[in-house]
Design a protein around this motif. Sequence first.
Motif, mmCIF file in Angstrom:
data_model
loop_
_atom_site.group_PDB
_atom_site.id
_atom_site.type_symbol
_atom_site.label_atom_id
_atom_site.label_comp_id
_atom_site.label_asym_id
_atom_site.label_seq_id
_atom_site.Cartn_x
_atom_site.Cartn_y
_atom_site.Cartn_z
ATOM 1 N N GLY A 204 -13.509 11.083 -6.436
ATOM 2 C CA GLY A 204 -14.008 10.583 -6.361
ATOM 3 C C GLY A 204 -15.809 9.811 -6.459
ATOM 4 O O GLY A 204 -15.959 8.465 -6.546
ATOM 5 N N PHE A 205 -16.525 10.982 -5.079
ATOM 6 C CA PHE A 205 -18.247 11.180 -5.177
ATOM 7 C C PHE A 205 -18.014 10.619 -6.917
ATOM 8 O O PHE A 205 -18.488 9.435 -7.067
ATOM 9 N N ILE A 206 -17.750 11.162 -8.151
ATOM 10 C CA ILE A 206 -17.855 11.263 -9.413
ATOM 11 C C ILE A 206 -17.705 9.997 -10.129
ATOM 12 O O ILE A 206 -18.792 9.015 -11.094
ATOM 13 N N GLN A 207 -16.122 9.498 -10.301
ATOM 14 C CA GLN A 207 -16.120 7.765 -10.364
ATOM 15 C C GLN A 207 -16.626 7.262 -9.503
ATOM 16 O O GLN A 207 -17.388 6.180 -10.574
ATOM 17 N N ALA A 208 -17.175 7.447 -7.901
ATOM 18 C CA ALA A 208 -17.862 5.742 -8.007
ATOM 19 C C ALA A 208 -19.147 6.341 -8.149
ATOM 20 O O ALA A 208 -19.973 4.729 -8.650
ATOM 21 N N TRP A 209 -20.171 6.542 -8.558
ATOM 22 C CA TRP A 209 -21.605 7.312 -9.076
ATOM 23 C C TRP A 209 -21.627 6.724 -9.634
ATOM 24 O O TRP A 209 -22.866 6.485 -10.393
ATOM 25 N N ASN A 210 -21.095 7.128 -11.784
ATOM 26 C CA ASN A 210 -21.479 7.349 -12.548
ATOM 27 C C ASN A 210 -20.962 5.424 -12.616
ATOM 28 O O ASN A 210 -20.654 5.599 -14.378
ATOM 29 N N GLU A 211 -19.654 5.267 -12.427
ATOM 30 C CA GLU A 211 -19.029 4.120 -13.017
ATOM 31 C C GLU A 211 -20.432 2.829 -13.657
ATOM 32 O O GLU A 211 -20.651 2.536 -12.802
ATOM 33 N N PHE A 212 -19.802 2.555 -14.303
ATOM 34 C CA PHE A 212 -20.483 1.324 -15.197
ATOM 35 C C PHE A 212 -19.740 0.505 -15.266
ATOM 36 O O PHE A 212 -20.269 -1.400 -14.559
ATOM 37 N N THR A 213 -18.771 -0.070 -16.562
ATOM 38 C CA THR A 213 -17.910 -1.219 -16.732
ATOM 39 C C THR A 213 -17.682 -2.155 -15.556
ATOM 40 O O THR A 213 -17.519 -3.134 -15.718
ATOM 41 N N LEU A 214 -16.844 -1.571 -14.663
ATOM 42 C CA LEU A 214 -16.243 -1.651 -13.795
ATOM 43 C C LEU A 214 -17.606 -2.955 -12.179
ATOM 44 O O LEU A 214 -17.758 -3.914 -12.076
ATOM 45 N N ALA A 215 -18.582 -1.914 -11.827
ATOM 46 C CA ALA A 215 -20.023 -2.288 -11.406
ATOM 47 C C ALA A 215 -20.167 -3.459 -12.627
ATOM 48 O O ALA A 215 -20.979 -5.485 -11.955
ATOM 49 N N LEU A 216 -20.334 -3.662 -13.651
ATOM 50 C CA LEU A 216 -21.060 -4.777 -14.465
ATOM 51 C C LEU A 216 -20.112 -5.667 -14.804
ATOM 52 O O LEU A 216 -20.884 -6.859 -14.285
ATOM 53 N N VAL A 217 -19.102 -5.745 -14.376
ATOM 54 C CA VAL A 217 -17.778 -7.325 -13.990
ATOM 55 C C VAL A 217 -17.947 -7.752 -13.052
ATOM 56 O O VAL A 217 -18.400 -9.080 -13.038
#
Length: 279
Positions: A204-217
């Motif tokens: 969960g940490f890796i997913q939330a910390w490095n995620e880009f595309t969802l945050a861009l939306v």
Amino acid sequence: MARPTARPLRVTANVIGVLAFLVAAFPVYWMVNSSFLDRNEIRNPVPTWVPFGGDLDNYRTVFETDQFVNALKISLMVTVLTIVVSLLFAFIAAVAVSRFRFRGRVSFIVVLLIIQMIPVEGLFISQYKMLEAMDLLNTVIGLSLVYVAGVLPFTIWTLRGFVSGVPYELEEAAMIDGCSRTQAFFKITFPLLAPGLVATGVFGFIQAWNEFTLALVVMTKEDHRTLPLWLSTFTDVNRGTDWGGIMAGSTLIAIPVVVFFLVVQGRMVAGLTAGGVKG
């Protein structure tokens, strides 16, 4: 006859392990090395292997504005909220699926697997419309909600394996000794699940910390960027890409990850040791 043969195999395995480590560690080394070089040295066809004569200008560029600190705060809040909420719900669901038999149990497990097969990009429009209707765009809660939805199926599936691996007879023995069912679970089973909780928390940490595309939306405003979105500001149509700033920012982003894994590593070993069952 076995010992002379085993030694070359062990040496070969060690050499392969060292080479694999060097291949995996080289991008990290190159990132840190480039963060101390100016733009001309980074673009030079002749690589600079050691940043002798380098400076901290790229790091000064990162801290020139409050954007890095603001993005760091948002990423930390989103990451912590994602881990806490996903572990809480995944733990309850994993216990229910592993310890109880109810109608629809198999269907629930199959649905979890099907959800994992759906491309994230295929959900962008529906997720955006949902958050817009709830007025959660450009909010930590909105982005965390989307992340939890993406992390939860895998987390439930992973924790289910850990819960199923703990014999139910241990709880029955504790109940014979006078514990209630709840006490037996939290005193006997829950400590043995520490490695599983840590492993799923890492995901969960890796997913939330490095995620880009969802945050861009979801995070469309400049002052609501996460750290991966903030890194994209070093690319400009007119000036090109500031690779020195990107490398310095990436190095700073990696520091919390390194610290987290150092803490997790010790707790994972402690959880494995505490989870040992004596026969």
